[in-house]
Motif scaffolding. Structure first.
Motif: not given
Lengths: 433, 473
Positions: A170-191
């Motif tokens: 339950x926690x992860x579903x809720x947490x990832x719902x909020x942050x999934x966009x940031x996790x994808x877009x805020x990521x840096x590309x390295x190698x």
């Protein structure tokens, strides 16, 4: 045909199974068919129909296959446990009743399960607290080398990890719902690999650390693999970034390798997994006796099995031939008595349940529902994999239950709650927009 | 989010496929090796459910039978109180231990379990095994026990015409009803088939067979029997350092003249001697229907404890020819030697099982006499028999005489222990009636203070032969 009528028809296999199963055990026991088997079958069928009527009233659109599949698994489990010990089977039936009460309670209380999101930090803290309980002096105790259980003297014994499972999802579903966009877009590309942003990824790292800590502190490898695998599955679905999964798997591999080579009791587990037929390990205390005899039991089963109630579980002189037949080793008992075919039938039933769970996730219209359904289904599948994999030596043996089949109150109750959540998600997803 | 969900499900399907794969690995692909793993007690537990057949003596005396045990299992009981412990052995299914016929005749005693009946096992009735009738004679066995009188040693009696083992008893022994509670001095080691004992002069029978059958000698060949003679560079003496002058082989056998037979063995040569030893069964475990782990091959052993390779140039063939030189034998092997002479030179395959009978009384299998090897020409055997009769009539073996029935035999007195200790191991091998042999025996007493084959072992052999012949064997 409406969904609920399909569900009702789906209960027929379960009721036939439970009646035939009890009859089989009775015939084996006393060479006479007793009407008790019919009573058991009728009672179980009555419970299932009551649950069905309840679903019909509360969740008319919910997936029609989830509950019958659970009924098949639970009735099968009841027969297997009855074959091992009638006393345990009666207790298991009582737990099943309590589980159904909680099942109904969950459906009534969380009709709008999305309000769970509001309490996500409470839920995760309670879940973590539950995980640590077995290590607390006085109430916690170790079974088979792992700290899995909590005993409230005179009241009951339960395994908190089972409950924590749902809380963490339950926690992860809720947490990832909020942050999934940031996790994808805020990521840096390295190698050429997308690395997740640290800030949002922090809690995920915490869960990783937690899984490892669970392993070390509670020596509960099974739950640790289950939680971590569930986390990665949800992370993958939320972000669609394979790189996160790969990073996660590498981190886990390093963690497991380190613990497997440096922590003596985990190392011992790995050794018994790799060399169960080594006579020295076989005769060692907490050695490979259990794993080796699991293999021997399966070999005795062959293609068709020895028949219900016909495989040896204990030695004539006393002592277990197959330790923990009603919990850890129930899959080995199934294979010994019903053979490869029976065992595969059970696995296929689980797979069908997981498939319906994933179907629910696909149908869900909001991210939280999807992630929750994925998490619950994946965790359920991983639990089956961890215990069956342990019994069949795919991975080291760890003590988690086989959902709905193993003896254990905590397991049957939490898995019925898990079923309630899946049905809730499914009902909402299938509502006309 | 649907693509990752589908992919995730695919991964889970793969994981479950792995479970199916591993389940089939244990249930099908590696099932046979797991079922046969020594750590696996399931096979044994299945065996506990089987009512094993009985083991019976030749006269129908029950030597082993199954009695009901708790939880639908069976256990074994041995009604003859340890009289037949060594040949019958024991079976403790609960511990997966067995020995003797209980082990080697296990498949017959358990009955045949076909592949089909194992699939339909739950539907078929509990299996019952077959009865195994042995060739063993309880009276002869009892005679052996009383004659040995507790002294370490062994008695093996064969029917030279068939190879049937009529008696097999050795001390120390044990009660197969109480394998786990051996009294002090008891042992499950079967000296009749496992001992490593020097045969002494009884081996001269083998040397004589090789000498005559190879055509290098006749019973009348003259050899100088003075003492000492240098054999392999070391002086060899006769008993009491007695010199016999030139004597023929018959006399040399009658009075067991060491120097003569050592020279004969050297002259016959290592190759021919080894060849005849192999024909008699040396260098190999006798093919008795008995667990191979409980049978020892008879052969010469080097001082370092390792067996000489057959025909090794390092062995002292002259001393081997008189039963020394590191030669170590089992009583069973010596019984086979004398049985071959008795049976026109044809060595019969020894066997304990006579027939296998199922629960309905039908004979499933009968053991037919089989020639193991034609050791020597019948004429050689005839000549050798006459020589051996002289041993009992006027030589070292007179205590084996049976009034009215001619006996052929050979004594042996092996020196054991430190040189000069005076410790000996007396032997007697023989058969009767000499002109129409029906029984062949090998007897030894493992340790005496200066006892001789003729005085110690021959009377035991005589009593056992007498018992067997009185029964019309």
């Amino acid at each position: 045909m409406t969904a609920r009528n399909r569900e009702l028809l789906g209960l027929i296999p379960a009721s036939l199974l439970v009646t035939a199963g009890f009859a089989g055990v009775f015939i084996q026991r006393s060479n006479a068919l007793s009407n008790v088997s019919l009573t058991y079958g009728a009672l179980f069928l009555g419970l299932c129909i009551a649950a069905h009527v309840f679903i019909r009233l509360t969740l008319p659109r919910a997936d029609p296959y989830l509950f019958p599949l659970v009924a098949v698994l639970a009735s099968f489990g009841l027969v297997m446990i009855y074959r091992i010990s009638p006393t345990l089977a009666r207790q298991q039936a009582q737990w099943f009743v309590l589980g159904l009460v909680l099942f109904a309670g969950t459906i009534i209380l969380f009709r709008d399960y999305r309000k769970l999101e509001r309490y996500r930090y409470t839920i995760v803290l309670v879940s973590l607290g539950l995980l640590v309980l077995p290590r607390l002096p006085g109430i916690g105790y170790a079974a088979n080398g792992a700290y899995l259980g909590v005993r409230i003297p005179g009241l009951f014994v339960f395994q908190p990890a089972e409950f924590a499972k749902i809380g963490l999802v339950v926690f992860l579903a809720s947490y990832l719902r909020d942050t999934r966009q940031v996790l994808v877009q805020g990521g840096r590309r390295f190698l050429g690999v997308t690395l997740p942003p640290l800030k949002q990824f922090g809690p995920v790292v915490v869960i990783w650390g937690l899984a490892m800590a669970t392993l070390v502190v509670l020596s509960d490898t099974g739950s640790s693999v289950m939680f971590y695998g569930g986390l990665l599955a949800m992370l993958y679905v939320a972000t669609n970034r394979l790189s996160f999964v790969v990073i996660g798997l590498i981190a886990a591999a390093i963690g497991f390798w380190y613990l497997g080579t440096h922590i003596p009791h985990i190392h011992a587990r790995v050794e018994t997994w790799l060399h169960p037929l080594n006579p020295r390990l076989y005769h060692a205390p907490l050695g490979s006796y259990q794993v080796a005899n699991s293999m021997f039991a399966q070999a005795a089963g062959g293609l068709f099995g020895q028949g219900f109630g016909r495989s040896a579980l204990s030695l004539p002189a006393g002592g277990a031939l197959l330790p923990f037949p009603q919990t850890d080793m129930i899959y080995a008992v199934i294979t010994a008595e019903l053979g490869l075919f029976g065992a595969v039938a059970v696995l296929i039933t689980y797979l069908m349940f997981v498939a319906r769970g994933f179907k629910t996730a696909l149908l869900a219209r909001d991210s939280f529902s999807t992630l929750l359904a994925v998490g619950l289904s994946a965790m359920f599948a991983l639990q089956v994999f961890v215990i069956v994999g342990g019994v069949t030596r795919v991975i080291p043996l760890t003590g988690v239950t086989l959902p709905f089949i193993s003896y254990g109150g905590s397991s049957i109750v939490t898995n019925l709650v898990l079923l309630a959540l899946l049905l809730l998600i499914s009902d909402r997803a299938r509502r006309p927009a | 989010m649907s693509t990752p969900i589908v992919r995730l499900f695919a991964v889970i399907v793969l994981l479950f496929a792995l479970l199916v794969l591993f389940t089939s690995r244990w249930t099908v692909f590696q099932a046979a090796s797991l079922n046969n793993n020594p750590l696996n007690v399931r096979t044994l537990l299945d065996e506990l459910q089987i009512k094993r057949g009985r083991i019976l003596a030749a006269d129908g005396t029950v030597l082993a039978r199954s009695v009901p045990a708790p939880a639908h299992t069976w256990s074994r009981t041995y009604p003859t109180d340890g009289l037949f412990s060594q040949p019958v052995g024991y079976s403790i299914a609960a511990q997966g231990r067995s020995a003797g016929l209980e082990q080697s005749a296990g498949p017959d005693l358990r009955g045949v379990q076909t592949g089909l009946s194992s699939i339909f096992g739950p539907l078929s009735p509990r299996p019952v095994g077959n009865d195994v009738y042995t060739t063993l004679d309880p009276k002869a066995q009892r005679t052996a026990v009383s004659q040995l009188g507790g002294r370490a040693g062994s008695v093996v009696a064969l029917d030279p015409r068939t190879g049937a083992v009529l008696a097999m008893y050795a001390n120390p022994t044990y009660d197969n009803n109480h394998v786990d509670q051996l009294a002090p001095g008891q042992s499950t080691f079967n000296n009749s088939t496992q001992a490593a004992w020097p045969p002494g002069s009884t081996f001269k029978v083998v040397t004589a067979a090789a000498a005559i059958d190879s055509g290098k000698y006749t019973p009348n060949s003259m050899v100088n029997g003075d003492s000492p003679k240098t054999i392999s560079g070391v002086p060899l003496q006769n008993d009491n350092n007695q010199s016999f002058g030139n004597i023929d082989l018959t006399q040399a056998l009658t009075f067991s003249v060491n120097t003569v037979w050592a020279q004969v063995a050297e002259h016959v040569g290592r190759g021919t001697m080894t060849d005849y030893m192999k024909r008699f069964g040396f260098y190999a475990k006798p093919p008795l229907d008995y667990p191979p782990l409980q049978i020892r091959a008879s052969l010469p052993v080097a001082p370092n404890g390792r067996p000489y390779p057959p025909g090794s140039p390092n062995e002292d063939i002259g001393r081997i020819g008189i039963g020394q030189g590191g030669l170590l034998v089992t009583p069973l092997q010596m019984a086979m030697v004398v049985a071959a002479v008795a049976h026109h030179g044809a060595l019969m395959k020894p066997h304990l099982t006579d027939k296998v009978v199922d629960q309905d009384g039908r004979t499933v299998r009968t053991i037919d006499p089989t020639v193991l090897s034609q050791v020597m020409k019948p004429s050689t055997a005839q000549q050798l028999s006459l020589m051996m009769r002289r041993v009992v009539e006027e030589g070292t073996g007179t205590p084996a005489q049976l009034g009215g029935i001619s006996v052929a035999g050979k004594t042996g007195t092996a020196s054991i222990g430190a040189p000069g200790s005076g410790l000996t191991q007396p032997w007697f091998i023989g058969f009767a009636p000499a002109d129409n042999p029906k029984v062949a025996v090998a007897v030894t007493v493992a340790l005496t203070h200066g006892g001789f084959g003729g005085t110690i072992a021959a009377p035991v052999a005589k009593a056992v032969m007498q018992t067997l012949l009185a029964e019309g064997k």
